[in-house]
Scaffold this active site. Structure first.
Site, mmCIF file in Angstrom:
data_model
loop_
_atom_site.group_PDB
_atom_site.id
_atom_site.type_symbol
_atom_site.label_atom_id
_atom_site.label_comp_id
_atom_site.label_asym_id
_atom_site.label_seq_id
_atom_site.Cartn_x
_atom_site.Cartn_y
_atom_site.Cartn_z
ATOM 1 N N HIS A 88 -14.042 -19.268 -25.377
ATOM 2 C CA HIS A 88 -13.469 -19.244 -23.992
ATOM 3 C C HIS A 88 -14.136 -19.882 -22.984
ATOM 4 O O HIS A 88 -14.834 -19.387 -22.174
ATOM 5 C CB HIS A 88 -13.075 -17.589 -23.719
ATOM 6 C CG HIS A 88 -12.144 -17.619 -22.586
ATOM 7 N ND1 HIS A 88 -10.612 -17.732 -22.777
ATOM 8 C CD2 HIS A 88 -12.435 -17.386 -21.139
ATOM 9 C CE1 HIS A 88 -10.116 -17.614 -21.485
ATOM 10 N NE2 HIS A 88 -11.377 -17.302 -20.546
ATOM 11 N N HIS A 93 -8.101 -27.039 -21.668
ATOM 12 C CA HIS A 93 -7.020 -27.481 -22.423
ATOM 13 C C HIS A 93 -6.443 -28.854 -21.533
ATOM 14 O O HIS A 93 -6.515 -28.710 -20.641
ATOM 15 C CB HIS A 93 -5.812 -26.680 -22.613
ATOM 16 C CG HIS A 93 -5.060 -26.118 -21.562
ATOM 17 N ND1 HIS A 93 -5.681 -25.112 -20.599
ATOM 18 C CD2 HIS A 93 -3.906 -26.353 -20.874
ATOM 19 C CE1 HIS A 93 -4.697 -25.059 -19.739
ATOM 20 N NE2 HIS A 93 -3.767 -25.650 -19.722
ATOM 21 N N ALA A 96 -3.020 -25.446 -13.178
ATOM 22 C CA ALA A 96 -3.365 -24.912 -14.429
ATOM 23 C C ALA A 96 -2.805 -23.588 -14.280
ATOM 24 O O ALA A 96 -3.016 -22.675 -13.474
ATOM 25 C CB ALA A 96 -4.900 -24.961 -14.710
#
Lengths: 333, 333
Positions: free
Chosen positions: B112, B165, B159
């Site tokens: 993460h 990503h 986002a």
């Protein structure tokens, strides 16, 4: 120092205006919470701003002094410079022009009202008359090709002060977006002998699915290719190319429609920030058969992201038909 | 339902994609505070996302299963629909096409990690290799004309999830911005027999004032007509029209430069949101002498307001020369 720079890879101009970096920010970055402080736009605080260039009383008459209802001032942190003698242009690979122009603030009311929708119909009408008068005024200036009238309401829409106000930026270049619309509408006229906006008005009135409201003089709808959720356009029903030639009565009607639309958005979407702006014909013309002035309103409820910056095209997650249906049924309490 | 709509007044396409309205929002609106929750992009949570379309191990080899370092999945809330049979187009006054296309998410790491700058050089290189591989993959699809690679980092940049990503949106239409750049660069080539981007690289290297950093293969600078404060471009020094033909070694170098630039921005501007995107040639070509792929990076430190939406032109309050000087001296601790 202010400078127009032309991107060698697009037809876009950028105004490089570093002195605007000094402007105070009434909103905290990333929030709509206001930091308290004396409002420079309230009546009685005139000495906090540059000297006015125009003021109007309650009847819309221009006044030199006394109780103003609308006050127009030069922007204290202008994006463009009101100078007579411009620096020479640079026309090599990197094209620049001195950032000559006019940047004014139109203060919409003497009291500390923060929402355009909270103005009464008469005051809202005065605001639109002031837009027209300032545009008509600057039209005569040979340095200028176009004046853009716009409103930023709320921090998310780029406002740095909350007292209801609009702005005018007049430039020696016609903005890119206008150039495109002028070019495309001229092409359409060439082909169809008809104003593309008049055609659009007829179609929206007939299809009805994107219609929000209409009056004798105006029609308001969510445009077919809305870039943003709840985007709204207001067009005069009768062909009219120059906003600055609009009559008082028409402007009162327009102000009422815009105020109604903004009120619907605030009610429906929990008072988001919004922008509105006027698209009209350049100063160097008096009547165009192919161009039709109009107002565009953008509630700021979505975030522009990498796709949009890269593509120049938009992803809109609310269909204009859905948006119009919701806006039609939204009524202020 | 997804639909391309063409604005009758500009050359812009809008993608109307109402199903994206259902996507969950990890950030609170108007804040960068994250609401906690299980991250669908972490390794071990693969069942929370659609089935992967590709995955890569630490050496960059494509794998079917096992410990992935990069994972590519269809976007669960796609802006465009990956269907074989498209609905018929509507070509009257209001022009539409079925919103056919590919919308993928490239998950940049198994753990993460929320900042691209926190990836190590090897992982960052894998990310750029994945971009190239996915672009090369979709290039073969006859439905598609262009693939846009972009990254939204942070809530202010659009986002909705914080795990590092990027995204790919491939469409049957070439985006407006690309069409403009292709057209203008072809004109320039016609006139000067030279790629306008190669000319730009030479001039930026010579003028130095907007230069941020350079390597053997790449040059990074704040473009002359930067639309936004601290806008940065990275160009290959050698002419190269198609990103999807770039070699592994070049991509590792590019990833290191982009990671360095993003780190400088985060250090200098207190970790703002940012977007980056790749501009490259359309699929229907193999070598273009006039077009030159590049990366554009936009820190999200300013708000787009009424003037910009109306004019299509930008006001930038930080000169590119100031921005470059600050970025040159910014070093991560």
């Amino acid at each position: 120092m202010s400078e127009f720079r032309k991107d060698p890879l697009s037809d876009h101009w950028v105004i490089i205006a570093p002195n605007r970096a000094e402007r105070p920010e009434q909103f905290e970055i990333g929030s709509s919470k206001r930091t308290p402080g004396r409002c420079p736009f309230c009546r009685g605080h005139e000495e906090d701003t540059p000297e006015q260039t125009a003021a109007y009383d309650a009847s819309g008459k221009m006044i030199e002094q006394g109780a103003w209802q609308i006050r127009v001032i030069p922007n204290k942190y202008p994006a463009v410079e009101n100078v007579r003698q411009s620096r020479p242009a640079r026309n090599d690979f990197f094209e620049t022009r001195h950032g000559v122009g006019i940047h004014e603030v139109i203060i919409e009311c003497p009291d500390h009202v923060t929402a355009f929708s909270q103005l009464n119909d008469q005051q809202a009408a005065l605001v639109f008359r002031a837009y027209r008068d300032r545009m008509a005024h600057w039209r005569g200036d040979p340095r200028l090709a176009y004046a853009q009238i716009f409103k930023n309401s709320g921090a998310s829409a780029g406002a740095s002060l909350e007292h209801a106000h609009s702005q005018l930026i007049a430039t020696p270049v016609v903005p890119t977006q206008l150039e495109t619309e002028l070019h495309r509408s001229a092409e359409y006229f060439q082909l169809h002998r008809r104003c593309v906006f008049c055609e659009m008005v007829d179609r929206e009135l007939k299809e009805e699915s994107r219609l929000i409201t209409q009056t004798e003089d105006f029609v308001a709808f969510c445009p077919f290719a809305s870039q943003f959720p709840y985007e709204m356009w207001v067009l005069p029903r009768q062909h009219s190319s120059h906003f600055e030639f609009a009559e008082d009565g028409k402007l009162a009607g327009l102000a009422a429609v815009v105020r109604d639309l903004v009120g619907r958005v605030e009610y429906l979407l929990n008072e988001p920030g919004f922008n509105y702006l006027i698209h009209t014909s350049p100063f160097g013309s008096t009547h165009l058969r192919h161009y039709h002035w109009h107002v565009e309103i953008f509630p700021r409820v979505s975030r522009t992201a990498g796709f949009e910056w890269g593509a120049g095209d938009y992803i809109n997650i609310v269909t204009p038909e859905q948006a119009a249906a919701m806006l039609r049924s939204a009524q202020m309490p």
